[in-house]
Write an enzyme that holds these catalytic residues in place. Structure first.
Site, mmCIF file in Angstrom:
data_model
loop_
_atom_site.group_PDB
_atom_site.id
_atom_site.type_symbol
_atom_site.label_atom_id
_atom_site.label_comp_id
_atom_site.label_asym_id
_atom_site.label_seq_id
_atom_site.Cartn_x
_atom_site.Cartn_y
_atom_site.Cartn_z
ATOM 1 N N HIS A 118 0.846 -1.194 0.000
ATOM 2 C CA HIS A 118 0.000 0.000 0.000
ATOM 3 C C HIS A 118 0.887 1.253 0.000
ATOM 4 O O HIS A 118 0.404 2.357 0.223
ATOM 5 C CB HIS A 118 -0.933 0.005 1.212
ATOM 6 N N ASN A 119 2.174 1.059 -0.246
ATOM 7 C CA ASN A 119 3.165 2.136 -0.222
ATOM 8 C C ASN A 119 3.425 2.604 -1.656
ATOM 9 O O ASN A 119 3.973 1.857 -2.464
ATOM 10 C CB ASN A 119 4.456 1.622 0.437
ATOM 11 N N LYS B 241 7.133 2.483 -2.812
ATOM 12 C CA LYS B 241 7.626 1.143 -3.142
ATOM 13 C C LYS B 241 7.085 0.711 -4.504
ATOM 14 O O LYS B 241 7.801 0.075 -5.287
ATOM 15 C CB LYS B 241 7.206 0.148 -2.063
ATOM 16 N N ASP C 94 9.766 -8.754 1.848
ATOM 17 C CA ASP C 94 9.916 -8.581 3.289
ATOM 18 C C ASP C 94 11.401 -8.426 3.541
ATOM 19 O O ASP C 94 12.224 -9.149 2.938
ATOM 20 C CB ASP C 94 9.345 -9.778 4.063
ATOM 21 N N PHE D 284 16.811 5.709 5.224
ATOM 22 C CA PHE D 284 15.746 5.634 6.224
ATOM 23 C C PHE D 284 16.010 4.429 7.112
ATOM 24 O O PHE D 284 16.950 3.665 6.900
ATOM 25 C CB PHE D 284 14.382 5.517 5.538
ATOM 26 N N TYR E 52 17.347 1.956 9.585
ATOM 27 C CA TYR E 52 18.624 1.759 10.271
ATOM 28 C C TYR E 52 19.824 2.200 9.413
ATOM 29 O O TYR E 52 20.975 1.976 9.791
ATOM 30 C CB TYR E 52 18.798 0.281 10.641
ATOM 31 N N HIS F 51 20.543 -4.918 -0.511
ATOM 32 C CA HIS F 51 19.924 -6.235 -0.423
ATOM 33 C C HIS F 51 18.768 -6.375 -1.399
ATOM 34 O O HIS F 51 18.548 -7.437 -1.979
ATOM 35 C CB HIS F 51 19.442 -6.483 1.010
ATOM 36 N N ARG F 52 18.024 -5.292 -1.606
ATOM 37 C CA ARG F 52 16.897 -5.333 -2.543
ATOM 38 C C ARG F 52 17.401 -5.465 -3.980
ATOM 39 O O ARG F 52 16.819 -6.203 -4.787
ATOM 40 C CB ARG F 52 16.033 -4.088 -2.369
#
Length: 207
Positions: free
Chosen positions: A13-14, A17, A73, A164, A166, A192-193
């Site tokens: 819902h972002n 993203k 995730d 954003f 950490y 990582h993405r």
């Protein structure tokens, strides 16, 4: 495994993203729709691993929209803390129910991690990694999972105004600046993405 063509539901819902993922998949002829735009409910993330939570979201969106769906995730895993915060990465940045996503206190979350490391002692292992799982699901129940990581270590106090979560305390392996100090394009290249998406694109499009 069926190949992605046409429309793909992004289980989020972002809006930010959705834009990011749409840009990554646009060269491959995939039209991305968000679960938010389609009015799909957000399922409870009851898994204990990134893979479980990503699959829960992907399958829920695929069933509801009768289209292939993609969910992710991700989180921070601190090795000296047994992989915590892990799937609870966002939960450590507590918020009041009425505050929404912007109400998360990431400085407090970073402080929790640092406090736990300090309790272990001055020679504590400060290595950590960010993990990202991308889960694809099809309406017939088919699924595919792609995992990405970026290794690094934690520093204190936080440094940098970019990024954003950490990012201000995470230094990727081989670098001197935190994720919140480096150029965002550089971060996206090594993140990582990005690692997980490279594996998805190779599997789905032979790229």
């Amino acid at each position: 495994m069926p190949k992605l063509t046409g429309q793909l539901v992004i289980a989020t819902h972002n809006a930010g993203k959705l834009r990011e993922i749409s840009a990554l998949l646009a060269p491959h002829g995939v039209e991305c729709l968000s679960a938010g735009d389609l009015g799909l409910p957000e399922p409870a993330e009851t898994g204990t691993t990134f893979v479980e939570n990503a699959l829960i979201k992907a399958h829920a969106a695929a069933r509801a929209a009768n289209l292939p769906a993609l969910a992710d995730d991700s989180g921070l895993c601190v090795h000296a803390l047994g992989g915590r915060p892990g799937v609870y990465t966002a939960d450590w940045a507590e918020r009041q129910w009425f505050e929404g996503e912007k109400g998360r206190d990431w400085y407090m979350a970073m402080g929790k991690v640092e406090g736990l490391l300090c309790e272990i002692g001055p020679k504590v292992d400060r290595s950590a990694h960010f993990a990202c799982v991308l889960a694809l699901a099809w309406p017939d129940g088919g699924e595919a999972v792609h995992e990405g990581t970026v290794q690094g270590s934690l520093t204190w106090p936080p440094r940098g105004q970019r990024g954003f979560g950490y990012d201000p305390v995470f230094i990727a392996k081989g670098m001197a600046e935190t994720f919140a100090e480096i150029d965002p394009e550089e971060k996206h290249r090594i993140s990582h993405r990005a690692d997980a998406f490279a594996k998805l694109v190779a599997a789905q499009f032979g790229g």
